[in-house]
Design an enzyme around this catalytic site. Structure first.
Site, mmCIF file in Angstrom:
data_model
loop_
_atom_site.group_PDB
_atom_site.id
_atom_site.type_symbol
_atom_site.label_atom_id
_atom_site.label_comp_id
_atom_site.label_asym_id
_atom_site.label_seq_id
_atom_site.Cartn_x
_atom_site.Cartn_y
_atom_site.Cartn_z
ATOM 1 N N LYS A 51 5.103 -9.877 9.524
ATOM 2 C CA LYS A 51 4.523 -8.904 10.462
ATOM 3 C C LYS A 51 2.986 -8.988 10.438
ATOM 4 O O LYS A 51 2.333 -8.944 11.466
ATOM 5 C CB LYS A 51 5.012 -7.510 10.067
ATOM 6 C CG LYS A 51 4.129 -6.352 10.418
ATOM 7 C CD LYS A 51 4.398 -5.862 11.794
ATOM 8 C CE LYS A 51 3.658 -4.599 12.162
ATOM 9 N NZ LYS A 51 2.542 -4.228 11.350
ATOM 10 N N GLY B 176 4.992 -10.106 4.177
ATOM 11 C CA GLY B 176 5.773 -10.028 5.410
ATOM 12 C C GLY B 176 5.118 -10.799 6.553
ATOM 13 O O GLY B 176 3.886 -10.860 6.657
ATOM 14 N N HIS C 139 8.953 0.995 3.440
ATOM 15 C CA HIS C 139 10.035 0.974 4.436
ATOM 16 C C HIS C 139 10.889 -0.276 4.177
ATOM 17 O O HIS C 139 10.613 -1.044 3.227
ATOM 18 C CB HIS C 139 9.472 1.027 5.850
ATOM 19 C CG HIS C 139 8.396 0.007 6.117
ATOM 20 N ND1 HIS C 139 8.640 -1.351 6.130
ATOM 21 C CD2 HIS C 139 7.070 0.141 6.359
ATOM 22 C CE1 HIS C 139 7.530 -1.998 6.379
ATOM 23 N NE2 HIS C 139 6.549 -1.121 6.512
ATOM 24 N N SER D 39 4.170 1.160 8.118
ATOM 25 C CA SER D 39 3.908 2.500 7.583
ATOM 26 C C SER D 39 3.168 3.337 8.619
ATOM 27 O O SER D 39 3.263 4.567 8.635
ATOM 28 C CB SER D 39 3.071 2.411 6.303
ATOM 29 O OG SER D 39 3.701 1.558 5.386
ATOM 30 N N MET E 29 8.741 -2.642 11.871
ATOM 31 C CA MET E 29 8.511 -1.549 10.910
ATOM 32 C C MET E 29 7.089 -1.628 10.363
ATOM 33 O O MET E 29 6.586 -2.701 10.054
ATOM 34 C CB MET E 29 9.519 -1.628 9.775
ATOM 35 C CG MET E 29 10.881 -1.200 10.233
ATOM 36 S SD MET E 29 11.945 -0.846 8.844
ATOM 37 C CE MET E 29 13.469 -0.556 9.748
ATOM 38 N N HIS F 72 9.193 -3.661 3.322
ATOM 39 C CA HIS F 72 8.795 -3.858 1.919
ATOM 40 C C HIS F 72 10.027 -4.135 1.048
ATOM 41 O O HIS F 72 10.014 -5.021 0.199
ATOM 42 C CB HIS F 72 8.114 -2.598 1.359
ATOM 43 C CG HIS F 72 6.876 -2.183 2.070
ATOM 44 N ND1 HIS F 72 6.796 -1.033 2.827
ATOM 45 C CD2 HIS F 72 5.646 -2.738 2.127
ATOM 46 C CE1 HIS F 72 5.573 -0.899 3.310
ATOM 47 N NE2 HIS F 72 4.858 -1.920 2.915
ATOM 48 N N MET G 241 0.852 -1.194 0.000
ATOM 49 C CA MET G 241 0.000 0.000 0.000
ATOM 50 C C MET G 241 0.886 1.243 0.000
ATOM 51 O O MET G 241 0.417 2.341 0.334
ATOM 52 C CB MET G 241 -0.944 -0.005 1.199
ATOM 53 C CG MET G 241 -1.905 -1.199 1.166
ATOM 54 S SD MET G 241 -3.457 -0.911 2.031
ATOM 55 C CE MET G 241 -2.885 -0.611 3.677
ATOM 56 N N GLY G 242 2.145 1.082 -0.372
ATOM 57 C CA GLY G 242 3.029 2.232 -0.495
ATOM 58 C C GLY G 242 3.570 2.713 0.839
ATOM 59 O O GLY G 242 3.481 2.031 1.854
ATOM 60 N N TYR G 243 4.152 3.910 0.812
ATOM 61 C CA TYR G 243 4.873 4.486 1.955
ATOM 62 C C TYR G 243 5.894 3.451 2.437
ATOM 63 O O TYR G 243 5.877 3.002 3.582
ATOM 64 C CB TYR G 243 3.915 4.931 3.076
ATOM 65 C CG TYR G 243 4.460 6.141 3.788
ATOM 66 C CD1 TYR G 243 4.490 7.374 3.143
ATOM 67 C CD2 TYR G 243 4.990 6.058 5.064
ATOM 68 C CE1 TYR G 243 5.024 8.491 3.765
ATOM 69 C CE2 TYR G 243 5.537 7.172 5.686
ATOM 70 C CZ TYR G 243 5.547 8.381 5.023
ATOM 71 O OH TYR G 243 6.095 9.487 5.642
HETATM 72 O O1 PAF Z 1 -0.135 -5.741 3.538
HETATM 73 C C1 PAF Z 1 -0.556 -4.821 2.789
HETATM 74 O O2 PAF Z 1 0.118 -3.821 2.536
HETATM 75 C C2 PAF Z 1 -1.943 -4.953 2.176
HETATM 76 O O3 PAF Z 1 -2.823 -5.564 3.048
HETATM 77 C C3 PAF Z 1 -1.928 -5.648 0.802
HETATM 78 C C4 PAF Z 1 -1.469 -7.096 0.903
HETATM 79 C C5 PAF Z 1 -1.037 -4.883 -0.162
HETATM 80 C C6 PAF Z 1 -3.359 -5.665 0.230
HETATM 81 O O4 PAF Z 1 -3.863 -4.377 0.091
#
Ligand code: PAF
Length: 279
Positions: A146, A144, A31, A183, A181, A34, A27-29
């Protein structure tokens, strides 16, 4: 690095790709958590695709969808530096056009723990992940540890729907003081950030007791609570010691692989963390 902004664009690009494709949905942002998944894919797969999509369907009406942190330019620079081949950034309109009415529900696993606290959350996760998989058609996908329950739900879904995708779990990446970690850590004030590592310290205390031979599930949960409750500004929502695969709570002795997990609120920020216990 290719940027694809709709399912149709992704399908067109994907049709021309040869070799094994690894996929890191986000979902971006971004760290280090990711990026560690991206690096796993870069080592194993010939082509690495990441996605950035803040999925409205997995947020409840009173949750943080609007204020969820976003920084597309920074994320793209980080992914480019890791050698990612393509980034999928669909719009909400392209993912959920008018008339959308098809959902994926992983029944029992989605009702427990985070699912009980966040009704509808895992339906949103499972639905978007299937849509992302359909667009990217990866051979492997990276998640992850987490988000332990999410990982188990995705594994179950892939198995139940016979999706030909290997799910790879990446270790939780932690700050030097142990905080996992996330977001959402940016929401913490400096005072809140200072006490947040107590969550992992509680989990570690129970893991140490387990390593020293403690097998009573309730005493292990209590070991977590004892550490975390030292700080009155942390509101523990749950401490769970559950079967590693089904996430059903373990009563009595821990004789099989288990997941020790918790959720807590510090101020207005909700944090989760976990460790695995293997007898
Ligand atoms: O873990 C996440 O960031 C979200 O739940 C995912 C897997 C990208 C689905 O939106």
């Amino acid at each position: 690095m290719e940027l694809l902004r709709s399912p149709a664009e992704m399908h067109r690009w994907r049709a021309g790709v040869r070799g094994s494709v690894g996929f890191v949905p986000t979902m971006g942002y971004l760290h280090e958590g990711h990026l560690s998944l991206v690096r796993l894919s870069r080592q194993r797969d010939e082509v690495t695709v990441a996605s950035i999509f803040v999925n409205p369907m997995q947020f409840g009406p009173n949750e943080d969808f609007e204020r969820y942190p976003r920084d597309e330019a920074r994320d793209l620079a980080l992914l480019e530096a890791e050698g990612v081949h393509a980034v999928y950034l669909p719009t909400a309109g392209a993912m959920y056009p008018p008339g959308f009415q098809t959902y994926v529900t992983v029944e029992r696993l989605s009702q427990l723990l985070e699912g009980a606290a966040r009704p509808g959350h895992f339906r949103g996760v499972a639905t978007v992940v299937v849509k992302l998989f359909a667009a990217v058609q990866p051979h492997r996908a990276y998640f992850g540890k987490k988000d332990a329950q999410q990982l188990r739900i995705i594994r179950r879904m892939v198995k139940d729907l016979d999706l030909p995708i290997e799910i790879v779990a990446g270790e939780t990446v932690r700050e030097p003081d142990g905080l996992a970690m996330s977001s959402r850590n940016v929401y913490l004030s400096p005072e809140e950030r200072a006490i947040a590592p107590l969550l992992y310290r509680g989990l570690c205390a129970a893991r140490e007791a387990f390593a020293a031979g403690e097998r009573d599930a309730e005493r292990l949960r209590a070991a977590v609570r004892e550490v975390v409750s030292q700080e009155p500004r942390i509101a523990l929502e749950y401490v769970s010691l559950a079967d590693d695969e089904t996430l059903e709570e373990i009563e009595g002795r821990v004789e099989r692989p288990a997941l020790l997990s918790l959720a807590a609120r510090i101020g207005s920020t909700r944090l989760i963390d976990n460790v695995e216990l293997a007898p």
